[in-house]
Design a protein around this motif. Structure first.
Motif, short mmCIF file in Angstrom:
data_model
loop_
_atom_site.label_atom_id
_atom_site.label_comp_id
_atom_site.label_asym_id
_atom_site.label_seq_id
_atom_site.Cartn_x
_atom_site.Cartn_y
_atom_site.Cartn_z
N ILE A 106 -1.84 14.76 -3.97
CA ILE A 106 -1.61 14.65 -2.51
C ILE A 106 -1.45 13.16 -2.17
N ASN A 107 -0.52 12.85 -1.30
CA ASN A 107 -0.27 11.47 -0.89
C ASN A 107 -1.54 10.80 -0.39
N ALA A 108 -1.75 9.59 -0.82
CA ALA A 108 -2.84 8.72 -0.34
C ALA A 108 -4.22 9.06 -0.91
N VAL A 109 -4.31 10.03 -1.82
CA VAL A 109 -5.61 10.36 -2.41
C VAL A 109 -5.92 9.38 -3.53
N GLY A 142 0.80 -1.24 0.00
CA GLY A 142 0.00 0.00 0.00
C GLY A 142 0.82 1.27 0.00
N HIS A 143 2.14 1.14 0.25
CA HIS A 143 2.98 2.34 0.23
C HIS A 143 3.73 2.41 -1.10
N ALA A 144 4.53 3.44 -1.28
CA ALA A 144 5.22 3.65 -2.56
C ALA A 144 6.51 2.84 -2.68
N ARG A 146 11.01 11.18 -1.26
CA ARG A 146 10.04 12.16 -1.76
C ARG A 146 8.61 11.65 -1.70
N SER A 147 8.42 10.35 -1.40
CA SER A 147 7.04 9.88 -1.27
C SER A 147 6.51 10.12 0.15
N SER A 148 7.35 10.65 1.02
CA SER A 148 6.88 10.99 2.37
C SER A 148 5.97 12.21 2.30
N ALA A 149 4.90 12.18 3.09
CA ALA A 149 3.96 13.31 3.10
C ALA A 149 4.51 14.52 3.84
N ARG A 150 5.75 14.42 4.32
CA ARG A 150 6.37 15.60 4.92
C ARG A 150 6.40 16.74 3.89
N ARG A 183 5.98 6.10 14.14
CA ARG A 183 4.88 6.99 14.54
C ARG A 183 4.09 7.42 13.31
N HIS A 184 3.03 6.70 13.03
CA HIS A 184 2.24 6.98 11.84
C HIS A 184 0.84 7.45 12.21
N ASP A 185 0.24 8.23 11.31
CA ASP A 185 -1.13 8.68 11.53
C ASP A 185 -2.09 7.50 11.35
N PRO A 186 -3.01 7.27 12.29
CA PRO A 186 -4.00 6.20 12.05
C PRO A 186 -4.99 6.58 10.96
N CYS A 187 -5.16 7.89 10.72
CA CYS A 187 -6.05 8.34 9.64
C CYS A 187 -5.40 9.55 8.99
N VAL A 188 -4.68 9.33 7.88
CA VAL A 188 -3.94 10.46 7.28
C VAL A 188 -4.88 11.51 6.70
N GLY A 189 -6.16 11.12 6.54
CA GLY A 189 -7.14 12.09 6.01
C GLY A 189 -7.26 13.33 6.87
N VAL A 226 -9.32 9.72 0.73
CA VAL A 226 -7.96 9.37 1.18
C VAL A 226 -7.97 7.93 1.70
N LYS A 227 -7.04 7.14 1.25
CA LYS A 227 -7.01 5.73 1.65
C LYS A 227 -6.48 5.58 3.08
N PRO A 228 -6.67 4.42 3.68
CA PRO A 228 -6.12 4.19 5.03
C PRO A 228 -4.59 4.20 4.99
N THR A 229 -3.98 4.67 6.06
CA THR A 229 -2.53 4.67 6.18
C THR A 229 -1.99 3.26 5.94
N SER A 230 -0.97 3.14 5.11
CA SER A 230 -0.46 1.80 4.80
C SER A 230 0.53 1.29 5.85
N SER A 231 1.20 2.20 6.57
CA SER A 231 2.14 1.77 7.61
C SER A 231 1.37 1.42 8.87
N ILE A 232 1.12 0.13 9.07
CA ILE A 232 0.32 -0.32 10.21
C ILE A 232 1.05 -1.41 10.99
C1 LIG Z 1 -0.76 14.44 5.71
C2 LIG Z 1 -0.38 13.05 5.33
C3 LIG Z 1 0.35 12.27 6.23
C4 LIG Z 1 0.72 10.95 5.90
N1 LIG Z 1 1.38 10.22 6.83
C5 LIG Z 1 1.62 8.90 6.56
C6 LIG Z 1 2.17 8.06 7.56
O1 LIG Z 1 2.43 8.48 8.69
N2 LIG Z 1 2.42 6.76 7.23
C7 LIG Z 1 2.11 6.25 5.99
O2 LIG Z 1 2.32 5.06 5.74
N3 LIG Z 1 1.56 7.02 5.04
C8 LIG Z 1 1.32 8.33 5.29
N4 LIG Z 1 0.74 9.11 4.32
C9 LIG Z 1 0.45 8.52 2.99
C10 LIG Z 1 1.69 8.18 2.19
O3 LIG Z 1 2.56 9.29 2.05
C11 LIG Z 1 1.27 7.65 0.81
O4 LIG Z 1 0.29 6.66 0.95
C12 LIG Z 1 2.46 7.05 0.06
O5 LIG Z 1 3.33 8.08 -0.30
C13 LIG Z 1 2.05 6.30 -1.22
O6 LIG Z 1 1.48 7.16 -2.15
P1 LIG Z 1 -0.03 7.00 -2.62
O7 LIG Z 1 -0.82 6.56 -1.44
O8 LIG Z 1 -0.43 8.40 -3.07
O9 LIG Z 1 -0.09 6.00 -3.72
C14 LIG Z 1 0.36 10.43 4.62
C15 LIG Z 1 -0.38 11.21 3.73
C16 LIG Z 1 -0.76 12.50 4.07
C17 LIG Z 1 -1.58 13.32 3.11
#
Ligand SMILES: Cc1cc2nc3c(=O)[nH]c(=O)nc-3n(C[C@H](O)[C@H](O)[C@H](O)COP(=O)(O)O)c2cc1C
Length: 374
Positions: free
Chosen positions: A242-245, A111-113, A131-135, A329-335, A302-308
């Motif tokens: 936006i990541n996870a959309v 589920g992650h990149a 660069r795939s980090s939502a930072r 430390r991951h968001d349980p709901c990145v939305g 926004v999909k569920p956080t993949s890091s679980i």
């Molecule tokens: C504000 C925000 C915070 C995020 N934080 C996390 C996180 O803590 N852990 C995680 O696995 N994904 C997190 N994501 C989602 C990933 O960055 C994203 O799922 C990943 O880069 C793969 O890209 P995609 O989901 O767009 O295909 C976050 C997304 C957003 C918008």
């Protein structure tokens, strides 16, 4: 890696990773003479900042933004203003824990990149996803603050309208409520029940998805262009980036497919001021790729956080099957933290659309047009 730039006349280029010393962006094309301070941008960053409550990641990033260039304070005129040159913005990274990521160093989080990123580039900063980090989205929020200065008459607000399967009751929608709960939820009752729901998700080591609605009001008629510069296409691109959309819609969106032409088309009448009013807004404020003057209403899923923490099946980069559970430390709901990011992307697209509209047609036409003599 290319494609770090977004926009045309109002153009944002971001750089940096979560485990580097800092993240930043360059905003190019901002008109001169707009009042701009760091505090103007910080208000939006504070909404996205992690670690503010138990429902988001416990990383402690103060996300203090510095303006490095493009602003000048003349002591004779008072107050810093944009100069029309590139605006450099920087945020230091202060809270990284690389050891949290040792388990995913060679294995891919489903589920992650991680997998396509590794195969494409052959080099991957496993600590935060590079660069795939939502930072990176912090810089979008800062740039969105600049964009809002370009279109001061426009109001852009967003709210979380669904968490997991739980939707708000639209009859209880109250914008004032959005700032009173940790979810940016416009429905107080829904927000209260989401606390219990999300606590359960978090304690189970799981995650959930969400739906966000962005509303832009007071956008004049005609921003955007037919064909390749459609405002809805550009907004969709911005929100999808936006990541996870995983989905974007406008107005009735996907549900429009269920309707007849009579039900779907927004009928028009004249208001007391002689200007047209629409009797509904199924179009979400955009027709033919151009704003109609109605509120622009966009929703994104926004999909569920993949890091679980729950173990998942995966493979590693050396071709072996493995199980993976992601600590850290991951968001349980990145939305939740995507709400200010969605607002920012809409602000950036609208600033760009406004500047291009002004560049091509100047002031909009006065409506109604004079009837030609017979
Ligand atoms: C504000 C925000 C915070 C995020 N934080 C996390 C996180 O803590 N852990 C995680 O696995 N994904 C997190 N994501 C989602 C990933 O960055 C994203 O799922 C990943 O880069 C793969 O890209 P995609 O989901 O767009 O295909 C976050 C997304 C957003 C918008």
């Amino acid at each position: 890696m290319s494609h770090n730039t977004f926009g045309h006349l109002f153009r944002v280029t971001t750089f940096g990773e979560s485990h580097g010393p800092a993240i930043g962006c360059v905003v190019d094309g901002c008109p001169p003479g707009l009042s701009l301070t760091e505090a103007d941008l910080q208000v939006y960053l504070d909404k996205r900042r992690p670690g503010q409550n138990r429902f988001t990641t416990q990383r402690q990033e103060p996300d203090v933004v510095r303006i490095l260039s493009g602003v000048f304070e003349d002591d004779r005129t008072g107050g810093p203003v944009t100069t029309g040159t590139s605006i450099g913005l920087l945020i230091d990274n202060v809270d990284q824990r690389s050891k949290d990521y040792s388990e995913i160093r060679d294995a891919y989080r489903p589920g992650h990149a991680d997998y396509p990123y590794d195969v494409k580039y052959g080099v991957r900063d496993y600590r935060g996803g590079g660069r795939s980090s939502a930072r990176e989205t912090a810089m979008r929020v800062a740039a969105g603050g600049v964009a809002r200065k370009v279109t001061p008459g426009v109001t852009i607000r967003a709210a979380l309208v669904q968490m997991g399967p739980h939707k708000i009751d639209r009859a209880r929608w109250d914008w004032a409520e959005v700032d009173r709960n940790p979810f940016f939820c416009p429905d107080a009752e829904a927000a209260a029940s989401w606390e219990t729901y999300l606590d359960g998700v978090r304690k189970a080591g799981s995650s959930c998805g969400a739906m966000i609605e962005v509303v832009a009001e007071h956008v004049p008629v005609g921003w955007g262009a037919p064909i390749y510069g459609k405002l809805d296409a550009e907004l969709a691109s911005a929100l999808m980036s936006i990541n996870a959309v995983k989905g974007v819609e406008f107005g009735l969106g996907m549900a429009a497919a269920d309707l007849s032409g009579e039900e779907n088309a927004d009928e028009m009448r004249l208001g007391n001021d002689g200007q047209p009013i629409f009797l509904s807004n199924n179009a979400g404020g955009i027709l033919g790729g151009m704003s109609t003057g109605q509120p622009i209403v966009a929703r994104f899923a926004v999909k569920p956080t993949s890091s679980i923490l729950t173990p998942r099946l995966s493979v590693d980069r050396f071709g072996a099957e493995t199980d993976i559970r992601t600590r850290g430390r991951h968001d349980p709901c990145v939305g939740i933290r995507a709400v200010p990011v969605g607002e920012a992307m809409v602000a950036i697209v609208l600033a760009d659309a406004y500047l291009r509209h002004r560049g091509q047609v100047g002031e909009s036409h006065v409506w109604p047009f004079a009837r030609p003599p017979v």
